[in-house]
Design a protein around this motif. Structure first.
Motif, short mmCIF file in Angstrom:
data_model
loop_
_atom_site.label_atom_id
_atom_site.label_comp_id
_atom_site.label_asym_id
_atom_site.label_seq_id
_atom_site.Cartn_x
_atom_site.Cartn_y
_atom_site.Cartn_z
N ALA A 80 0.84 -1.20 0.00
CA ALA A 80 0.00 0.00 0.00
C ALA A 80 0.87 1.25 0.00
O ALA A 80 2.08 1.19 0.30
CB ALA A 80 -0.92 -0.01 1.20
N SER A 95 -8.97 10.00 3.26
CA SER A 95 -9.23 9.18 2.07
C SER A 95 -8.15 9.46 1.04
O SER A 95 -7.54 10.53 1.03
CB SER A 95 -10.60 9.49 1.48
OG SER A 95 -10.67 10.84 1.04
N VAL A 96 -7.90 8.47 0.17
CA VAL A 96 -6.90 8.60 -0.89
C VAL A 96 -7.61 8.88 -2.21
O VAL A 96 -8.58 8.21 -2.55
CB VAL A 96 -6.06 7.32 -1.00
CG1 VAL A 96 -5.14 7.39 -2.22
CG2 VAL A 96 -5.23 7.11 0.26
N GLN A 97 -7.11 9.87 -2.93
CA GLN A 97 -7.70 10.22 -4.22
C GLN A 97 -6.92 9.60 -5.38
O GLN A 97 -7.51 9.13 -6.34
CB GLN A 97 -7.74 11.75 -4.37
CG GLN A 97 -8.67 12.42 -3.35
CD GLN A 97 -8.63 13.93 -3.46
OE1 GLN A 97 -7.60 14.56 -3.25
NE2 GLN A 97 -9.77 14.53 -3.81
N SER A 98 -5.59 9.63 -5.29
CA SER A 98 -4.78 9.02 -6.35
C SER A 98 -3.38 8.75 -5.84
O SER A 98 -2.90 9.40 -4.90
CB SER A 98 -4.72 9.93 -7.58
OG SER A 98 -4.01 11.12 -7.27
N THR A 117 -6.09 4.63 -7.71
CA THR A 117 -7.03 5.54 -7.03
C THR A 117 -7.37 5.09 -5.62
O THR A 117 -8.28 5.62 -5.00
CB THR A 117 -8.34 5.65 -7.84
OG1 THR A 117 -8.89 4.34 -8.03
CG2 THR A 117 -8.09 6.30 -9.19
N THR A 118 -6.62 4.11 -5.11
CA THR A 118 -6.87 3.63 -3.75
C THR A 118 -5.55 3.55 -2.98
O THR A 118 -4.46 3.62 -3.58
CB THR A 118 -7.51 2.23 -3.75
OG1 THR A 118 -6.58 1.29 -4.32
CG2 THR A 118 -8.81 2.23 -4.56
N ALA A 119 -5.67 3.39 -1.67
CA ALA A 119 -4.47 3.28 -0.84
C ALA A 119 -3.69 2.02 -1.17
O ALA A 119 -2.46 1.98 -1.06
CB ALA A 119 -4.85 3.30 0.63
N THR A 122 -1.87 -1.05 -7.06
CA THR A 122 -2.40 -1.94 -8.10
C THR A 122 -1.34 -2.98 -8.47
O THR A 122 -0.15 -2.84 -8.14
CB THR A 122 -2.78 -1.14 -9.35
OG1 THR A 122 -1.57 -0.62 -9.95
CG2 THR A 122 -3.71 0.01 -9.01
N TYR A 144 -4.48 13.14 -1.37
CA TYR A 144 -5.45 12.64 -0.39
C TYR A 144 -6.24 13.77 0.24
O TYR A 144 -5.97 14.96 0.01
CB TYR A 144 -4.72 11.83 0.69
CG TYR A 144 -3.66 12.62 1.45
CD1 TYR A 144 -3.96 13.30 2.62
CD2 TYR A 144 -2.35 12.69 0.96
CE1 TYR A 144 -2.98 14.02 3.30
CE2 TYR A 144 -1.37 13.41 1.63
CZ TYR A 144 -1.70 14.07 2.81
OH TYR A 144 -0.72 14.78 3.48
#
Length: 268
Positions: A80, A95-98, A117-119, A122, A144
């Protein structure tokens, strides 16, 4: 009666002029004494000639990885974005935006190579990170939202830690870093005699410590603004006495590592 008054007034005027003359004379004498004192102080102060002027010596400030070191084992095991951010930044995130991963090459940032786009990183981001070799310089950009400490309202923020991948055990100068820093400073003193701090720039000298502990691939990536200074620093690294202990990976095998001598003024 009028004659007496006239005589008395004349005497008062004469006394006034005398007093004024005395005061004026005392004032002039005080100024002369002060000027003489200042002149004596100035004469006693040393006059710095071309050979006596202060030499700018606060120029070497680090020898090590280009950015904050992060072990390859940690990069390979990352899952992460929180694995790369400071704990206080992670604690503030609502929250995480990118999340973007960028390479830092030739002293410049490249475009985002992989984004999410998540913590959680990918699969493509994980694959990219695990492909990075030792001495790779990269940046993780996290955009974030966090709560404003005063209003409690969510606001946008970002973090861009700059990192350099290092082996489990980094390369070391056998005589110690302090001895290395002292050598570079002492041996380059004379070349700095004519340096103007106003024109000096932060410089970067890269070199590689091989698996055998030798030094190779010495290159100047950023000049100090003084060619003679740059050449002296290259020569000092080339002719560095003593030896290096090569870096080792997690399995204990020797590996090569790139290090950077940062000199000149403090900078990025």
């Amino acid at each position: 009666m009028k004659r007496r008054i006239l005589i008395f007034c004349t005497l008062l005027a004469a006394l006034g002029l005398t007093a004024f003359g005395v005061m004026n004379w005392n004032d002039q004498e005080a100024h002369r004494a002060e000027a003489a004192s200042n002149e004596e102080i100035a004469m006693n102060e040393p006059v710095l000639g071309p050979k006596d002027k202060e030499i700018f010596t606060d120029f070497i400030y680090d020898v090590g990885p280009r950015f904050s070191p992060i072990k390859k084992t940690k990069v390979d095991g990352a899952k992460a974005v929180s694995d790369f951010l400071d704990a206080d930044v992670v604690a503030s995130m609502a929250s995480v935006q990118s999340v973007g991963i960028l390479l830092f090459e030739n002293e410049k940032l490249t475009e985002v190579l992989e984004s999410g786009t998540t913590a959680a990183l990918t699969d493509r981001q994980l694959q990219l990170l695990r492909s990075f070799d030792y001495s790779t310089n990269f940046v993780v950009r996290a955009d974030y939202r966090k709560k404003n400490g005063n209003t409690g309202i969510l606001v946008s923020d970002y973090s861009t830690p700059h990192m350099t991948i290092v082996p489990e055990n980094q390369a070391e100068y056998a005589q110690g870093k302090e001895v290395l820093m002292t050598y570079l400073k002492e041996e380059s003193k004379e070349i700095w005699a004519n340096v103007d701090p106003e024109k000096l720039q932060p410089a970067k000298l890269f070199f590689r410590v091989t698996e055998q502990g030798t030094v190779e691939v010495i290159r100047l990536d950023r000049t100090s603004g003084y060619p003679e200074v740059d050449e002296k620093m290259i020569q000092l690294i080339s002719d560095l006495p003593g030896s290096w202990i090569p870096a080792k990976n997690a399995a204990g095998r020797p590996v090569g590592q790139e290090l950077v001598v940062s000199f000149g003024l403090m900078g990025c």
